[in-house]
Design a protein around this motif. Sequence first.
Motif, mmCIF file in Angstrom:
data_model
loop_
_atom_site.group_PDB
_atom_site.id
_atom_site.type_symbol
_atom_site.label_atom_id
_atom_site.label_comp_id
_atom_site.label_asym_id
_atom_site.label_seq_id
_atom_site.Cartn_x
_atom_site.Cartn_y
_atom_site.Cartn_z
ATOM 1 N N ARG A 1 -32.797 4.000 -28.818
ATOM 2 C CA ARG A 1 -31.517 3.955 -29.723
ATOM 3 C C ARG A 1 -31.685 4.856 -30.929
ATOM 4 N NH1 ARG A 1 -27.992 -0.005 -28.365
ATOM 5 N NH2 ARG A 1 -28.615 -1.486 -26.798
ATOM 6 N N THR B 1 -25.567 4.543 -32.059
ATOM 7 C CA THR B 1 -26.028 4.145 -30.861
ATOM 8 C C THR B 1 -26.608 2.425 -31.148
ATOM 9 O OG1 THR B 1 -28.155 4.734 -31.822
ATOM 10 C CG2 THR B 1 -27.220 6.155 -30.115
ATOM 11 N N ALA C 1 -24.223 0.491 -29.001
ATOM 12 C CA ALA C 1 -23.872 1.132 -27.612
ATOM 13 C C ALA C 1 -24.601 0.171 -26.678
ATOM 14 C CB ALA C 1 -24.672 2.410 -27.516
ATOM 15 N N SER C 2 -23.904 0.383 -25.359
ATOM 16 C CA SER C 2 -24.222 -0.488 -24.159
ATOM 17 C C SER C 2 -25.711 -0.027 -23.895
ATOM 18 C CB SER C 2 -23.328 -0.410 -23.120
ATOM 19 O OG SER C 2 -23.683 0.919 -22.425
ATOM 20 N N ARG D 1 -21.602 14.015 -27.234
ATOM 21 C CA ARG D 1 -21.029 13.142 -28.193
ATOM 22 C C ARG D 1 -20.720 13.683 -29.541
ATOM 23 N NH1 ARG D 1 -18.956 7.608 -27.346
ATOM 24 N NH2 ARG D 1 -19.301 7.353 -29.335
ATOM 25 N N ASN E 1 -28.498 10.548 -20.394
ATOM 26 C CA ASN E 1 -28.080 9.938 -21.523
ATOM 27 C C ASN E 1 -28.290 10.713 -22.714
ATOM 28 O OD1 ASN E 1 -27.080 7.347 -20.324
ATOM 29 N ND2 ASN E 1 -29.064 6.350 -20.530
ATOM 30 N N SER F 1 -26.108 3.027 -21.763
ATOM 31 C CA SER F 1 -25.957 4.248 -22.246
ATOM 32 C C SER F 1 -27.253 4.777 -23.085
ATOM 33 C CB SER F 1 -24.650 4.362 -23.154
ATOM 34 O OG SER F 1 -24.820 3.659 -24.273
ATOM 35 N N TRP G 1 -25.256 11.843 -25.333
ATOM 36 C CA TRP G 1 -25.292 11.728 -26.918
ATOM 37 C C TRP G 1 -25.111 12.982 -27.449
ATOM 38 C CZ3 TRP G 1 -23.640 7.440 -29.024
ATOM 39 C CH2 TRP G 1 -23.669 6.263 -28.265
ATOM 40 N N GLN H 1 -29.893 8.718 -31.018
ATOM 41 C CA GLN H 1 -28.759 8.781 -32.305
ATOM 42 C C GLN H 1 -29.242 10.182 -33.016
ATOM 43 O OE1 GLN H 1 -29.257 6.428 -36.109
ATOM 44 N NE2 GLN H 1 -26.866 6.016 -35.658
#
Length: 306
Positions: free
Chosen positions: A226, A297, A300-301, A285, A278, A304, A282, A230
Amino acid sequence: MDTLPPRRPSSLLLASLVFLVAGAGIVIIATPSSTPSGAPPSAEAAPPASRAVPPPAKAPSAAKVPLAKERAAPSGRAAATASPLYRVGAMPKVRCRAGQIQPGSAASYRFFMTGVNRCLNLAWKAQFKKARLPFSPPKLRFVTSQVSSPCGRWPTGAGGYYCSVNRTIYIGVTRKILKDAYGPNHAQFMAHEYAHHVQQLAGILPYYGQSSWHAKPSARLALSRRLELQADCLASAFLREAAGSLSVTRQHWDAMVQWISANGDKTWPRNDHGKGRNQAYWMERGFASGSPASCNTGLASARSVS
């Protein structure tokens, strides 16, 4: 549709997180490598417009409007999931006068990376001001040997890293790094490491570091993913707004993302960065929006950030 560069990137910038929090702080490790070269030039990004407001004709007794006071960064899980940085809008456009890296030239490499760092300071200072959070730039140190830091010894195989104790980005200047003169790759490298400093100031990095203390190995890797994903997103948001002056063209960006999607998870022995798709997700994004709002993040799920 733009044509991809003829030479497929042999490798790409990646960064590996290692939670070294036992009394020394958190170390963020990065290993820069090569990306496509020979990018065609693109137009420089225009600096943000400014507007001068003239004073009133007569205001002898006008009261001064106090500036919005800074507030402390959130702590705990809220730092990662509800940071004020997610609500400040897109990154400001910046013009990076970083010059060009000459193959094998340490001086041009330092000049370029210092220029990118200066642009990052301006961009993130503006974002923190809008969020009413205190800001201070990181220190930047170029080294030709694997020096120790307050976070410990130089991690094996690392090209550079961020140390949270003295808030310093260490950048190695080696022959291997200097062989790659492709600026966008090194700009992404710097922006990624700088993103870890942003996470530190915003309370995000301390939260993940503290959460990892008693976490099981699988949970510790999930926290790492995560954080790293990010940083990829935040770096890409900056890169979008500085793309013109750093020669980040659409075709080379697409090539970078495609390579990451296919190979991004092959570099690391443990899944601490996320699957290649993934990482690409990101990055896309952040680059598509240019805003930290796309980089949460923390909410986030699991899929992902797997």
